[in-house]
Design a protein around this motif. Structure first.
Motif, PDB file in Angstrom:
ATOM      1  N   ALA A   1       0.827  -1.216   0.000  1.00 19.09           N
ATOM      2  CA  ALA A   1       0.000   0.000   0.000  1.00 19.09           C
ATOM      3  C   ALA A   1       0.864   1.270   0.000  1.00 19.09           C
TER       4      ALA A   1
ATOM      5  N   TYR B   1       0.936   5.238   7.443  1.00 21.06           N
ATOM      6  CA  TYR B   1      -0.268   4.416   7.458  1.00 21.06           C
ATOM      7  C   TYR B   1      -1.199   5.025   8.503  1.00 21.06           C
TER       8      TYR B   1
ATOM      9  N   MET C   1      -6.387   3.513   4.422  1.00 22.17           N
ATOM     10  CA  MET C   1      -5.803   4.728   3.849  1.00 22.17           C
ATOM     11  C   MET C   1      -4.336   4.917   4.194  1.00 22.17           C
TER      12      MET C   1
END
Ligand code: SAM
Length: 268
Positions: A112, A157, A210
């Motif tokens: 991510a 993060y 996210m």
């Protein structure tokens, strides 16, 4: 849209199904080196037209590629190996698409943080992964102190229940920097929210998974040598809206934003 397709760094079997499908259905595949990528494409029966998108000529090509995307073409970007944008010419293309409001996404990544960095369009030449901020205030301050003056892009993060608190903390400690909250990468509601720390738009959806990408400490000395108009245009081309661009210029120059507003409006 542009699909930024991650390809194997070694073993050709490491490619994802979606990456192969995306490459097969592209109108055009931009390759760092078409001969290099031909080996991968032959293995998976990928026959879409290819074109070189290489270092040193990328600045001439980006606007033309953006025009093709604006016309509705489906274009894929691959590098010789791994994730386009990381240590290859992809960053210039993403910055241009972001400035022109054109769509792009990452296909096939396994991390991510890296996908968010690519999607943010921020400088990917040097970056730092910070991860989750600690819970306790003293621990957060100690941690951020290690990163605050770095010119590298910072990657955090964020848990959805902490987003307001984390963004407020980063605004306090890093100042009004450009930030991009990248949500739900590779899922149905993938999106990117650009803002100036800590002013996350009230309308923003803050659900799901996210990553927050924050620009490194700005070299404001260099920016302050530009005219106010050039300085403002630089932030607009980076993807900020007019209000945030004026704020950023005011911050760099250490003046009130009303001065910048007056200067920009005077010349419109
Ligand atoms: N190992 C994972 C990786 O390589 O990215 C990260 C694991 S970490 C425990 C989970 C965090 O990764 C989430 O809270 C979020 O910040 C980020 N994350 C994972 N998947 C994501 C996605 N699809 N979109 C955005 N952020 C994601």
């Amino acid at each position: 849209m542009l699909s930024i397709v991650v390809t194997p760094i070694g073993n050709l079997s490491d490619i994802t199904y979606r990456a192969v499908e995306t490459l097969k259905s592209a109108d055009l595949i931009l390759c760092e080196d078409t001969r290099h990528s031909a080996v991968l494409f032959a293995r998976y029966g990928i026959t879409a037209p290819t074109r070189a998108y290489e270092k040193f000529s990328e600045s001439k090509q980006v606007e033309k590629i953006a025009d093709m995307l604006a016309e509705g073409k489906n274009i894929a970007l691959v590098s010789d190996a791994g994730t386009p944008v990381i240590s290859d010419p992809g960053n210039a293309l993403v910055k241009c698409l972001k400035a022109r409001g054109l769509e792009y996404t990452v296909v096939g990544s396994g991390c991510a943080a890296i996908s968010a960095l690519v999607l943010s369009g921020f400088d990917a030449s040097s970056f730092c992964f910070v991860g989750f901020l600690p819970e306790k205030d003293a621990d957060r301050k100690r941690l951020i102190g290690r990163f605050a003056s770095l010119r590298s892009t910072l990657i955090f993060y964020i848990a959805p229940h902490d987003v307001q608190k984390d963004v407020a903390f980063l605004g306090e400690t890093l100042g009004e920097r450009k930030a991009c909250l990248v949500r739900e990468i590779s899922k149905i509601y993938e999106d990117k929210i650009d803002f100036l720390l800590p002013n996350i738009p009230e309308s923003a959806t803050l659900k799901g998974e996210m990553v927050l990408v924050v620009e490194g400490a700005v070299e404001s000395e260099a920016l302050n040598k530009l005219t106010v108009r050039e300085h403002f245009e630089k932030y607009i081309s980076d993807g900020l809206d007019e209000k945030d661009a004026m704020k950023a210029v005011a911050r760099d120059r250490g003046v009130h934003k009303s001065e910048i507003y007056a200067e920009i409006k005077k010349r419109n």
